[in-house]
Design an enzyme around this catalytic site. Structure first.
Site, mmCIF file in Angstrom:
data_model
loop_
_atom_site.group_PDB
_atom_site.id
_atom_site.type_symbol
_atom_site.label_atom_id
_atom_site.label_comp_id
_atom_site.label_asym_id
_atom_site.label_seq_id
_atom_site.Cartn_x
_atom_site.Cartn_y
_atom_site.Cartn_z
ATOM 1 C CE LYS A 96 4.595 26.061 -24.229
ATOM 2 N NZ LYS A 96 5.632 26.930 -23.659
ATOM 3 N N GLY A 157 15.645 26.392 -22.959
ATOM 4 C CA GLY A 157 16.837 26.977 -23.546
ATOM 5 C C GLY A 157 18.140 26.279 -23.206
ATOM 6 C CB ALA A 184 11.213 23.370 -22.326
ATOM 7 N N GLY A 185 13.946 22.421 -23.709
ATOM 8 C CA GLY A 185 15.186 21.681 -23.506
ATOM 9 C C GLY A 185 15.716 20.965 -24.724
#
Length: 260
Positions: A96, A157, A184-185
């Site tokens: 990743k 985050g 993400a998010g």
């Protein structure tokens, strides 16, 4: 089935291994999520010493596929070096890829990301690049050989969910043959469901589960949400309308309801 390069998986929920209250809760949460792929930071593993050994033992007990990441890397050179170390440590060509431009926003350095991806793919890596929702960047990643693209929903985050829905929809439309993962998010199961409703193949998250009041229960909720979102996409969602449209047919309406 979900396909990553030459492998297939039944679970569409990928989950991270950081920030949990305890290793046991992490293990239980991953089981509750039904995830078959977990992300692991090379820096945590190499810096952990005996703690790292115990952590790795817990991961092996889960019988999952490990996707190491280059979290925290801020240059192409650093990311490539970290990826090569991860390949030696974890025995996998999967990586990743993260190249971070700014410590405050954790926004990807998209120029460095494309460059690093090209270098790693030539070296035999199967790259999972963490990027923004920018179509141009995603297309460049595909051009250098990425079969998977992982755009964010919002900054890491932040728990904001999908901020730019139209951009993510465009990515799905323009890259129909690429495996797309929202990374993400994500802050709530509903966010994960929305991503899957857009046709995204999978969702990767960490903080939303690890920092929940009950991480194990939250992991189960995300598992259900991803399944529901994917099923809805495959079933075919109705298009949104600007105006009302009656759901009850007027044929057969009693005559006394008729308007003269």
């Amino acid at each position: 089935m979900l396909k990553f390069y030459d492998r297939e998986f039944s679970s569409r929920l990928l989950i991270g291994t950081a920030l949990y209250p305890s290793p046991k809760i992490m293990q239980d949460a991953i089981r509750a999520a039904g995830s078959q792929i977990v992300t692991v930071s090379l820096r945590r593993e190499t810096a952990g010493g005996r703690t790292g050994d115990a952590f790795w033992s817990l991961i092996r007990e889960l019988d999952v596929t490990v996707l190491p990441n280059t979290a925290g890397c801020k240059s192409v050179r650093e990311a490539v070096t970290t990826a090569k170390l991860a390949r030696e440590l974890f025995g996998t060509s999967w990586i990743k890829l993260e190249v971070i431009a700014d410590n405050d926003t954790l926004q990807p350095d998209v120029i460095g990301l494309v460059e690093a991806a090209a270098v790693l793919i030539k070296d035999g890596f199967k790259v999972f690049p963490y990027c923004t929702e920018d179509l141009g960047v995603a297309m460049r990643l595909v051009e250098v050989g990425c079969k998977v693209v992982m755009p964010w929903a919002a900054p890491i985050g932040s728990a904001k969910g999908i901020v730019n829905r139209d951009a993510l929809r465009l990515l799905r439309e323009r890259l129909p043959d690429i495996t797309l993962v929202v990374d993400a998010g994500i802050g709530a199961p509903s966010h994960a469901a929305q991503a899957c409703e857009l046709g995204y193949d999978a969702v990767l998250l960490n903080t939303a589960v690890a920092k929940a009041a009950d991480p194990v229960a939250m992991a189960g909720a995300f598992s259900l949400a991803v399944e529901a979102g994917r099923t809805a996409f495959e079933a075919g969602l109705m298009e949104a309308r600007d105006f009302a449209s009656p759901s009850t047919p007027v044929v057969g309406t009693p005559f006394w309801h008729a308007v003269s």
